[in-house]
Design a protein around this motif. Structure first.
Motif, short mmCIF file in Angstrom:
data_model
loop_
_atom_site.label_atom_id
_atom_site.label_comp_id
_atom_site.label_asym_id
_atom_site.label_seq_id
_atom_site.Cartn_x
_atom_site.Cartn_y
_atom_site.Cartn_z
N ASP A 1 1.00 -1.14 0.07
CA ASP A 1 -0.01 0.01 0.12
C ASP A 1 0.91 1.31 -0.02
O ASP A 1 1.45 1.53 1.21
CB ASP A 1 -0.92 -0.07 1.46
CG ASP A 1 -1.94 1.07 1.29
OD1 ASP A 1 -1.78 2.12 0.36
OD2 ASP A 1 -3.00 1.03 2.00
N ASP A 2 1.08 1.83 -1.03
CA ASP A 2 1.91 3.00 -1.39
C ASP A 2 1.50 4.04 -0.51
O ASP A 2 2.35 5.04 0.09
CB ASP A 2 2.13 3.21 -2.83
CG ASP A 2 3.14 4.56 -3.11
OD1 ASP A 2 4.22 4.56 -2.51
OD2 ASP A 2 2.66 5.45 -3.85
N LYS A 3 0.28 4.28 -0.25
CA LYS A 3 -0.23 5.51 0.13
C LYS A 3 0.23 5.65 1.63
O LYS A 3 0.47 6.52 2.32
CB LYS A 3 -1.79 5.88 0.20
CG LYS A 3 -2.24 6.06 -1.37
CD LYS A 3 -3.85 6.14 -1.41
CE LYS A 3 -4.28 6.60 -2.83
NZ LYS A 3 -5.49 6.78 -2.93
N THR A 4 0.14 4.27 2.39
CA THR A 4 0.37 4.26 3.86
C THR A 4 1.84 3.70 4.06
O THR A 4 1.80 3.48 5.41
CB THR A 4 -0.75 3.57 4.73
OG1 THR A 4 -0.84 2.36 3.93
CG2 THR A 4 -2.02 4.44 4.62
N THR A 5 2.45 3.37 3.03
CA THR A 5 4.08 2.53 2.99
C THR A 5 3.63 1.60 4.13
O THR A 5 4.39 1.43 5.19
CB THR A 5 5.10 3.57 3.58
OG1 THR A 5 4.73 4.05 4.80
CG2 THR A 5 5.17 4.71 2.74
N THR A 6 2.84 0.47 3.70
CA THR A 6 2.27 -0.34 4.40
C THR A 6 2.48 -1.74 3.59
O THR A 6 2.20 -1.80 2.53
CB THR A 6 0.93 -0.45 4.87
OG1 THR A 6 0.90 0.56 6.01
CG2 THR A 6 0.45 -1.84 5.83
N VAL A 7 3.18 -2.71 4.26
CA VAL A 7 3.54 -4.01 3.72
C VAL A 7 2.22 -5.10 4.33
O VAL A 7 2.09 -5.08 5.45
CB VAL A 7 4.78 -4.89 3.93
CG1 VAL A 7 4.65 -6.46 3.42
CG2 VAL A 7 5.89 -3.96 3.06
N LEU A 8 1.57 -5.66 3.35
CA LEU A 8 0.21 -6.40 3.85
C LEU A 8 0.72 -7.78 3.49
O LEU A 8 0.74 -8.27 2.41
CB LEU A 8 -1.14 -6.03 3.26
CG LEU A 8 -1.46 -4.73 3.50
CD1 LEU A 8 -2.58 -4.28 2.59
CD2 LEU A 8 -1.96 -4.42 4.86
N LEU A 9 0.95 -8.66 4.69
CA LEU A 9 1.21 -10.10 4.39
C LEU A 9 -0.01 -11.09 4.77
O LEU A 9 -0.49 -10.81 5.76
CB LEU A 9 2.54 -10.55 5.48
CG LEU A 9 3.81 -9.44 5.31
CD1 LEU A 9 4.58 -10.17 6.12
CD2 LEU A 9 4.36 -9.61 4.21
N SER A 10 -0.42 -11.88 3.95
CA SER A 10 -1.51 -12.74 4.04
C SER A 10 -1.09 -14.29 4.09
O SER A 10 -0.53 -14.64 2.97
CB SER A 10 -2.45 -12.34 2.96
OG SER A 10 -2.76 -10.87 3.22
N THR A 11 -1.34 -15.04 4.85
CA THR A 11 -1.42 -16.30 5.02
C THR A 11 -2.46 -17.08 4.62
O THR A 11 -3.53 -16.43 4.29
CB THR A 11 -0.77 -17.06 6.50
OG1 THR A 11 -2.04 -16.79 7.33
CG2 THR A 11 0.30 -15.94 6.82
#
Length: 368
Positions: free
Chosen positions: A136-146
């Protein structure tokens, strides 16, 4: 398994023991938030960062352990053995090759060690630990999903909402997050006007400017400010750092720049070196009734070097009787003041206040 990872970050994040070059001293590191299956991962010290090839690297121990893996360290070979289910993985520092169940897997980014922590590229997390990765570029967030099934509603930032064991002031918030302790919710608010103050649930429900688009902008500005503010090194700090910090704050004139420059001189004279980060919480915004908004943050800070324990941080509320130990991490919560420069549709103008402080309304304790 190939996962598409979109990474658009531009600066390297400071971590323990990592000295910036003089030219990079004024560039704020971009903090990367990591959320796994709706739960934010709170790294105790070293944070995710971007290498010279613009690839995001994450501290492997904390990510792997969050996935249920066992992580070790073998000093002689400078390698990290990881065991997850039926997988036996071995990483070697400064190597582009990992061994998975006896077979070599090559990467275009090597595992590196910084501040005593081993970092691996997100591609490793995706392909070897079998985790889907989104950016997520807007919030500089890496979203990891298992692959595990998740139950429960998520907030606009992809985090799980809880409905049990709620804080005493739960009504002040639009929702309560599963990964936030009640102590952060229940911390006292800053001094405010009783009749005009507004809590988060009211702000989000009644005032148009409090929407995700604007809040994402505010979070970005606050992260940039914190990355400069809490990372100072007397060996590299310069006037570009002063101007970069000044630019993150709401100003009506250049008056404050003089005081920031005086602090830069003091950092050099007092041999100050500090590192830290702050992580703003978008669901915790408070309007004080006097024209200022406060965004609550979780922070960590480490005072590595100083001669005198005075003005270690550019902060008019820095405690005069401070007794901070060197090379010890401290953590806490704080409400960071933000102000807007215009009325009407003011959302895009909200920036860090010139009087923002880590110590005005806060908690802090040594990390044990």
């Amino acid at each position: 398994m190939k996962k598409r990872i979109l990474l658009v970050l531009i600066v390297v994040m400071l971590v323990n023991g990592f000295a910036l070059t003089a030219s990079a001293a004024s560039k704020p590191p971009t903090f990367v938030t990591v959320v796994m299956d709706g739960t934010k991962l709170w790294f105790p010290d070293a944070q995710a960062f971007i290498d010279e090839n613009q690839r995001t690297l994450v501290p492997v121990r904390f990510v792997a352990e969050a996935l249920g893996a066992k992580v070790g360290w073998e000093a002689e070979s400078r390698s990290v053995p990881i065991q997850k289910d039926d997988q036996n993985i071995r990483l070697t520092i400064s190597s582009h090759v990992a061994t998975v169940n006896g077979e070599e897997v090559a990467f275009d980014t090597q595992a590196v060690m910084q501040g005593g922590r081993t970092f691996v590229p997100l591609r490793f997390v995706s392909e070897i630990l079998d985790v889907a990765v989104e950016w997520d570029d807007k919030t500089t967030t890496v979203l990891l999903s298992t692959t595990k099934q998740l139950n429960g509603e998520r907030d606009p930032w992809g985090r799980l909402i809880r409905t049990t064991d709620l804080p005493s002031n739960a009504a002040d918030y639009s929702y309560i997050l599963a990964d936030i302790p009640n102590a952060m919710y229940e911390m006292a608010y800053p001094y405010s006007a009783p009749d005009d103050r507004k809590v988060s649930s009211t702000l989000y429900a009644t005032i148009p400017e409090y929407n995700k688009g604007n809040v994402d902008i505010w979070l970005g500005r606050l992260k940039t400010f914190g990355a400069l503010w809490l990372n100072v090194d007397y060996r590299t700090i310069d006037d570009a750092w002063a101007q970069a910090l000044f630019a993150t704050k709401l100003q009506n004139s250049n008056a404050e720049l003089k005081y920031i420059r005086e602090y830069v001189d003091w950092v050099k004279d007092n041999k100050i070196q500090i590192e830290g980060y702050l992580d703003p919480e978008p669901s915790m915004i408070y309007y004080d009734g006097f024209g200022a908004d406060y965004i609550r943050v979780k922070f960590r800070i480490n005072f590595i070097s100083f001669d005198k324990q005075e003005r270690l941080l550019y902060d008019e509320w820095f405690p005069k009787d401070a007794k901070f130990e060197k090379n010890v991490w401290y953590e806490g919560y704080s409400d960071i003041k933000m102000k807007a420069s215009v009325g009407g549709d003011w959302g895009n103008s909200l920036k860090v206040s010139s009087t923002a402080s880590l110590f005005f309304n806060h908690t802090i304790s040594k990390v044990e």
